[in-house]
Write a protein that holds these residues in place. Structure first.
Motif, PDB file in Angstrom:
ATOM      1  N   MET A   1       0.795  -1.244   0.051  1.00 37.18           N
ATOM      2  CA  MET A   1       0.052  -0.010  -0.183  1.00 37.18           C
ATOM      3  C   MET A   1       0.878   1.108  -0.004  1.00 37.18           C
ATOM      4  SD  MET A   1      -2.711   1.082   2.899  1.00 37.18           S
ATOM      5  CE  MET A   1      -3.687  -0.361   2.640  1.00 37.18           C
ATOM      6  N   THR A   2       0.787   2.145  -0.823  1.00 40.04           N
ATOM      7  CA  THR A   2       1.450   3.283  -0.767  1.00 40.04           C
ATOM      8  C   THR A   2       0.946   4.374   0.285  1.00 40.04           C
ATOM      9  OG1 THR A   2      -0.361   4.556  -2.257  1.00 40.04           O
ATOM     10  CG2 THR A   2       1.627   3.236  -3.163  1.00 40.04           C
ATOM     11  N   THR A   3       1.979   5.232   0.887  1.00 37.79           N
ATOM     12  CA  THR A   3       1.707   5.978   1.949  1.00 37.79           C
ATOM     13  C   THR A   3       1.592   7.359   1.383  1.00 37.79           C
ATOM     14  OG1 THR A   3       4.070   6.157   2.367  1.00 37.79           O
ATOM     15  CG2 THR A   3       2.804   4.487   3.542  1.00 37.79           C
ATOM     16  N   SER A   4       0.857   8.433   2.043  1.00 34.26           N
ATOM     17  CA  SER A   4       0.643   9.703   1.466  1.00 34.26           C
ATOM     18  C   SER A   4       1.351  10.345   2.777  1.00 34.26           C
ATOM     19  CB  SER A   4      -0.694  10.044   1.416  1.00 34.26           C
ATOM     20  OG  SER A   4      -0.846  11.609   1.419  1.00 34.26           O
ATOM     21  N   THR A   5       2.361  11.363   2.423  1.00 34.76           N
ATOM     22  CA  THR A   5       2.980  12.044   3.327  1.00 34.76           C
ATOM     23  C   THR A   5       2.512  13.547   3.875  1.00 34.76           C
ATOM     24  OG1 THR A   5       4.147  13.212   1.600  1.00 34.76           O
ATOM     25  CG2 THR A   5       5.524  11.268   2.876  1.00 34.76           C
ATOM     26  N   THR A   6       1.330  13.631   2.957  1.00 33.47           N
ATOM     27  CA  THR A   6       0.579  14.955   3.183  1.00 33.47           C
ATOM     28  C   THR A   6      -0.639  14.802   3.798  1.00 33.47           C
ATOM     29  OG1 THR A   6      -0.671  14.964   0.948  1.00 33.47           O
ATOM     30  CG2 THR A   6       1.380  16.025   0.912  1.00 33.47           C
ATOM     31  N   SER A   7      -1.180  13.502   3.833  1.00 30.75           N
ATOM     32  CA  SER A   7      -2.462  13.415   4.596  1.00 30.75           C
ATOM     33  C   SER A   7      -2.606  12.357   5.667  1.00 30.75           C
ATOM     34  CB  SER A   7      -3.622  13.106   3.633  1.00 30.75           C
ATOM     35  OG  SER A   7      -3.410  12.054   2.953  1.00 30.75           O
ATOM     36  N   ALA A   8      -1.533  11.646   5.826  1.00 28.93           N
ATOM     37  CA  ALA A   8      -1.332  10.510   6.645  1.00 28.93           C
ATOM     38  C   ALA A   8      -1.084  10.680   8.100  1.00 28.93           C
ATOM     39  CB  ALA A   8      -0.430   9.509   6.187  1.00 28.93           C
ATOM     40  N   ALA A   9      -1.841  10.357   9.074  1.00 30.47           N
ATOM     41  CA  ALA A   9      -1.401  10.697  10.545  1.00 30.47           C
ATOM     42  C   ALA A   9      -0.558   9.524  10.863  1.00 30.47           C
ATOM     43  CB  ALA A   9      -2.915  10.509  11.541  1.00 30.47           C
ATOM     44  N   VAL A  10      -0.846   8.375  10.282  1.00 34.24           N
ATOM     45  CA  VAL A  10       0.161   7.200  10.687  1.00 34.24           C
ATOM     46  C   VAL A  10       0.702   6.695   9.536  1.00 34.24           C
ATOM     47  CG1 VAL A  10       0.209   4.951  11.774  1.00 34.24           C
ATOM     48  CG2 VAL A  10      -1.049   6.767  12.800  1.00 34.24           C
ATOM     49  N   GLU A  11       2.124   6.505   9.415  1.00 30.33           N
ATOM     50  CA  GLU A  11       2.768   5.933   8.209  1.00 30.33           C
ATOM     51  C   GLU A  11       3.640   4.798   8.738  1.00 30.33           C
ATOM     52  OE1 GLU A  11       4.029   9.316   5.331  1.00 30.33           O
ATOM     53  OE2 GLU A  11       3.937  10.109   7.224  1.00 30.33           O
ATOM     54  N   VAL A  12       3.210   3.642   8.178  1.00 28.14           N
ATOM     55  CA  VAL A  12       3.809   2.534   8.417  1.00 28.14           C
ATOM     56  C   VAL A  12       4.572   1.815   7.138  1.00 28.14           C
ATOM     57  CG1 VAL A  12       3.856  -0.067   9.401  1.00 28.14           C
ATOM     58  CG2 VAL A  12       2.537   1.848  10.473  1.00 28.14           C
ATOM     59  N   THR A  13       5.910   1.796   7.010  1.00 26.46           N
ATOM     60  CA  THR A  13       6.636   1.559   5.872  1.00 26.46           C
ATOM     61  C   THR A  13       7.804   0.369   5.875  1.00 26.46           C
ATOM     62  OG1 THR A  13       6.631   3.954   5.328  1.00 26.46           O
ATOM     63  CG2 THR A  13       7.843   2.470   3.941  1.00 26.46           C
ATOM     64  N   ALA A  14       7.136  -0.756   5.367  1.00 24.83           N
ATOM     65  CA  ALA A  14       8.099  -2.093   5.250  1.00 24.83           C
ATOM     66  C   ALA A  14       8.388  -2.452   6.537  1.00 24.83           C
ATOM     67  CB  ALA A  14       9.203  -1.857   4.253  1.00 24.83           C
ATOM     68  N   VAL A  15       8.111  -2.398   7.574  1.00 27.15           N
ATOM     69  CA  VAL A  15       8.291  -2.775   8.968  1.00 27.15           C
ATOM     70  C   VAL A  15       8.270  -4.136   9.208  1.00 27.15           C
ATOM     71  CG1 VAL A  15       7.464  -0.619   9.945  1.00 27.15           C
ATOM     72  CG2 VAL A  15       6.051  -2.637  10.124  1.00 27.15           C
ATOM     73  N   HIS A  16       9.509  -4.526   9.801  1.00 29.82           N
ATOM     74  CA  HIS A  16       9.595  -5.972  10.597  1.00 29.82           C
ATOM     75  C   HIS A  16       9.855  -6.003  12.064  1.00 29.82           C
ATOM     76  CE1 HIS A  16      10.610  -7.883   6.450  1.00 29.82           C
ATOM     77  NE2 HIS A  16      10.936  -6.414   5.985  1.00 29.82           N
ATOM     78  N   ARG A  17       9.193  -7.013  12.633  1.00 26.79           N
ATOM     79  CA  ARG A  17       9.552  -7.107  14.298  1.00 26.79           C
ATOM     80  C   ARG A  17       9.716  -8.342  14.361  1.00 26.79           C
ATOM     81  NH1 ARG A  17       5.835  -5.136  19.355  1.00 26.79           N
ATOM     82  NH2 ARG A  17       7.637  -5.345  20.611  1.00 26.79           N
ATOM     83  N   ARG A  18      10.924  -8.736  15.094  1.00 29.37           N
ATOM     84  CA  ARG A  18      11.337 -10.421  15.417  1.00 29.37           C
ATOM     85  C   ARG A  18      11.230 -10.271  16.998  1.00 29.37           C
ATOM     86  NH1 ARG A  18      13.734 -13.978  12.445  1.00 29.37           N
ATOM     87  NH2 ARG A  18      13.912 -12.762  10.576  1.00 29.37           N
ATOM     88  N   TYR A  19      11.061 -11.336  17.623  1.00 31.82           N
ATOM     89  CA  TYR A  19      11.482 -11.784  18.835  1.00 31.82           C
ATOM     90  C   TYR A  19      12.349 -12.943  19.052  1.00 31.82           C
ATOM     91  CZ  TYR A  19       6.610  -9.223  19.358  1.00 31.82           C
ATOM     92  OH  TYR A  19       5.791  -8.200  19.622  1.00 31.82           O
ATOM     93  N   GLY A  20      13.175 -12.684  19.776  1.00 35.03           N
ATOM     94  CA  GLY A  20      13.932 -13.660  20.129  1.00 35.03           C
ATOM     95  C   GLY A  20      15.338 -13.785  19.375  1.00 35.03           C
ATOM     96  N   GLY A  21      15.781 -12.345  18.874  1.00 36.87           N
ATOM     97  CA  GLY A  21      17.069 -12.502  18.203  1.00 36.87           C
ATOM     98  C   GLY A  21      16.984 -12.879  16.929  1.00 36.87           C
ATOM     99  N   SER A  22      18.215 -12.844  16.161  1.00 41.43           N
ATOM    100  CA  SER A  22      18.178 -12.866  14.740  1.00 41.43           C
ATOM    101  C   SER A  22      17.598 -14.212  14.136  1.00 41.43           C
ATOM    102  CB  SER A  22      19.699 -12.774  14.035  1.00 41.43           C
ATOM    103  OG  SER A  22      20.409 -13.616  14.785  1.00 41.43           O
TER     104      SER A  22
END
Length: 318
Positions: A1-22
């Protein structure tokens, strides 16, 4: 999904979250979405899909291993002091001191805020004013969720993060919560919500995303999500008629191996009006009554279940 820097209150871009190390568990795998100012965006997903992990990144509780999260133009983690006064957060567990009363809990929380609404007003919004003198440990599960919600809106937030906000509420309290959320949206708030109640998402969301196995597999408005799934016609076979007696219609199947009289029949179709017309014309020509006839468009539930049943979903960007 594309993000809009002009109208977005929240912008999440290509995020990764890992638990327990690499080599640990990767709960969020390349998720991107935006939440426009003044809208309600819902995150749906199966258990373990990554919804709460994503919500915690937006709240600034931790930094993503990769990707960026911005809230009201700020890095959600690195610039959290600038974001936190403008953010309301309702987690799945509140963790309030059990010996404080409802009013004392709200007053304590208000003391941490720069522009708190009156405590009595916040409790009245969630129909807890009459329980203000009751200790937290004496509240029901549903009442505790309402207290969570009262504290989330106590600071007049610009962005409200609601993680399963109506879990445990009775139907009347859930409807009241929906109305309160609508009122906040009308006043200009932006809401990011996770929920297991698909009807809740369909009622409230301007747009939504369905998560599965740490990725977004469908995104768009509720109508856009539903449009990709077939409508359904259901009826029961009349006495003396088997499945072979019906006209040749795409998507026709019996709901069991026994397609004898009285068995339920389902037709799935992308052309509901045309298919239903053909079926009814056939029934009139043959003087057949189709018992328990029901025709309905696809629902958000069907779209969600299609995702849940897919073990290897391909990510769809909307």
């Amino acid at each position: 999904m594309t993000t809009s820097t002009t109208s977005a209150a929240v912008e999440v871009t290509a995020v990764h979250r890992r638990y327990g190390g690499s080599n640990g568990f990767e709960a969020v795998r390349g998720v991107s979405f935006d939440v426009r100012r003044g809208e309600l965006f819902a995150l749906l997903g199966t258990n373990g899909a990554g919804k709460t992990s994503t919500m915690e990144l937006v709240a600034g509780f931790s930094r993503p291993q990769r990707g960026t999260v911005r809230v009201l133009g700020h890095d959600a983690f690195a610039e959290r002091p600038a974001v936190r006064p403008r953010l309301g957060i309702m987690l799945q567990e509140g963790g309030f001191p059990a010996d404080l009363t409802v009013a004392e809990t709200a007053t304590m929380w208000a003391g941490t805020l720069t522009d708190a609404r009156p405590v009595a007003e916040a409790l009245d919004l969630v129909d807890l004013a009459h329980r203000s003198a009751v200790r937290v440990r004496q509240l029901s599960g549903g009442e505790r969720r309402r207290l969570d919600l009262a504290l989330a809106v106590l600071g007049r937030p610009e962005v409200l993060l609601l993680d399963e906000p109506t879990t445990g509420l009775d139907p009347e309290s859930r409807r009241n919560a929906w109305q309160m959320i609508r009122n906040l949206l009308a006043d200009g708030a932006t809401v990011l919500l996770t929920t297991h109640y698909l009807h809740e998402a369909q009622e409230l969301a301007d747009r939504l995303a369905i998560m599965h196995q740490g990725t977004i597999v469908a995104a768009g408005s509720p109508a856009e999500i539903v449009a990709g799934h077939p409508a359904r016609i259901v009826f029961r076979l009349p006495d003396g008629a088997g499945l072979e007696a019906l006209p040749m219609l795409p998507g026709l199947r019996a709901d069991s191996d026994d397609a004898g009289p009285g068995r339920a029949v389902t037709i799935r179709t992308d052309a509901l009006q045309h298919t239903l017309t053909e079926l009814l014309l056939w029934a009139r020509r043959h003087d057949v009554e189709l018992a328990a006839l029901e025709a309905r468009p696809a629902s958000l539930e069907e779209a969600f279940l299609a995702v849940a049943d897919d073990e290897n979903p391909a990510e769809a960007r909307g």
